[in-house]
Design a protein around this motif. Sequence first.
Motif, mmCIF file in Angstrom:
data_model
loop_
_atom_site.group_PDB
_atom_site.id
_atom_site.type_symbol
_atom_site.label_atom_id
_atom_site.label_comp_id
_atom_site.label_asym_id
_atom_site.label_seq_id
_atom_site.Cartn_x
_atom_site.Cartn_y
_atom_site.Cartn_z
ATOM 1 N N GLU A 252 0.831 -1.208 0.000
ATOM 2 C CA GLU A 252 0.000 0.000 0.000
ATOM 3 C C GLU A 252 0.860 1.251 0.000
ATOM 4 O OE1 GLU A 252 -3.281 0.328 2.646
ATOM 5 O OE2 GLU A 252 -3.652 -1.822 2.708
ATOM 6 N N GLU A 253 1.972 1.200 0.708
ATOM 7 C CA GLU A 253 2.864 2.356 0.773
ATOM 8 C C GLU A 253 3.804 2.353 -0.428
ATOM 9 O OE1 GLU A 253 6.173 4.349 3.804
ATOM 10 O OE2 GLU A 253 4.986 2.611 4.399
ATOM 11 N N VAL A 254 3.871 3.482 -1.128
ATOM 12 C CA VAL A 254 4.718 3.597 -2.309
ATOM 13 C C VAL A 254 6.183 3.673 -1.873
ATOM 14 C CG1 VAL A 254 5.172 4.927 -4.403
ATOM 15 C CG2 VAL A 254 2.860 4.855 -3.442
ATOM 16 N N PRO A 255 7.081 2.873 -2.482
ATOM 17 C CA PRO A 255 8.484 2.823 -2.035
ATOM 18 C C PRO A 255 9.349 3.940 -2.595
ATOM 19 C CG PRO A 255 8.179 1.296 -3.826
ATOM 20 C CD PRO A 255 6.823 1.906 -3.549
ATOM 21 N N PHE A 256 8.850 5.161 -2.591
ATOM 22 C CA PHE A 256 9.611 6.295 -3.088
ATOM 23 C C PHE A 256 9.542 7.431 -2.075
ATOM 24 C CE2 PHE A 256 7.879 4.333 -7.041
ATOM 25 C CZ PHE A 256 9.073 3.865 -7.549
ATOM 26 N N ASP A 257 10.602 8.220 -2.012
ATOM 27 C CA ASP A 257 10.568 9.426 -1.196
ATOM 28 C C ASP A 257 9.742 10.481 -1.917
ATOM 29 O OD1 ASP A 257 12.236 8.271 0.685
ATOM 30 O OD2 ASP A 257 14.064 9.013 -0.282
ATOM 31 N N GLU A 258 8.764 11.049 -1.216
ATOM 32 C CA GLU A 258 7.896 12.077 -1.790
ATOM 33 C C GLU A 258 7.354 11.633 -3.158
ATOM 34 O OE1 GLU A 258 9.984 15.747 -1.899
ATOM 35 O OE2 GLU A 258 10.346 15.805 0.265
ATOM 36 N N PRO A 259 6.608 10.537 -3.210
ATOM 37 C CA PRO A 259 6.112 10.020 -4.493
ATOM 38 C C PRO A 259 5.142 10.988 -5.162
ATOM 39 C CG PRO A 259 4.997 8.929 -2.670
ATOM 40 C CD PRO A 259 6.108 9.749 -2.071
ATOM 41 N N SER A 260 5.184 10.992 -6.486
ATOM 42 C CA SER A 260 4.244 11.800 -7.258
ATOM 43 C C SER A 260 2.894 11.091 -7.292
ATOM 44 C CB SER A 260 4.760 11.997 -8.681
ATOM 45 O OG SER A 260 4.782 10.749 -9.367
ATOM 46 N N GLU A 261 1.865 11.798 -7.727
ATOM 47 C CA GLU A 261 0.545 11.190 -7.821
ATOM 48 C C GLU A 261 0.556 10.068 -8.857
ATOM 49 O OE1 GLU A 261 -2.938 9.862 -7.023
ATOM 50 O OE2 GLU A 261 -1.960 11.425 -5.832
#
Length: 240
Positions: A192-201
């Motif tokens: 569920e959590e995107v594995p990027f720092d400050e992910p874009s939409e």
Amino acid sequence: MLDQIPPPLAFLADAVTTRRRALGLTRIDLHGAGGPSDSTMSRIENPTVSTAYPRPSTLDRLDTALRWKAGSAAGCLDLRVPTPLEDVAAPAPVEDPPTHNWNPVSVGQRSDPLDFDYVAVPVDVLRDGLMIIQQNLTPADIAGGATALRQLIQFAQKLSAAHATEVLERIGGPGRPMPGFLQITFAPYLLEEVPFDEPSEQQRDDQRYRRWLVGAADDVSGRYERRLDRKLRAIALDAI
């Protein structure tokens, strides 16, 4: 990401082990049929993060011993399902290649030929790039130090996410069985959590799309279903 078994090696291991067992062969039997040695087979069927990619000659020997169509073992490294010789049909008659005479604007493309969002990249280029980044690099190995290494890892994550999306689409979407090793390999891109720092939409949406592809998220609006349908149509037409 840096301590994961590369998907191509995991895919090859699964395909080789499944085929060998289906043929009722031990590794010794396989070697006797023209395949790699027992020690080489052990590395192929049980890869680790440090396992080297098989040599072309080794891949050819796998095709011979496993009774695969030539090039099948190498194709596994591009995540292509191998073709058993018993499934090889007679070649179709050669037809004249189609000719195309069309205006890009007439088929809905943008009038500016340089205005596009995606570009097709051969899988071997993608794989080579990921292999370079997956090496045990330290800040001292890169001119930019820790900042440059962090940016390089983030770039690798984006490539891995795109690779995961492509593979999951080609498997066919929700309700289709997914090999267990892919669930492990692509685990960061199915949470569920995107594995990027400050992910874009867009990155968030792509993560939800991948989760939908494996049956872990809903598609209330039907948008993901349409996205997958467009992709599968393009694949069927050899458009990508």
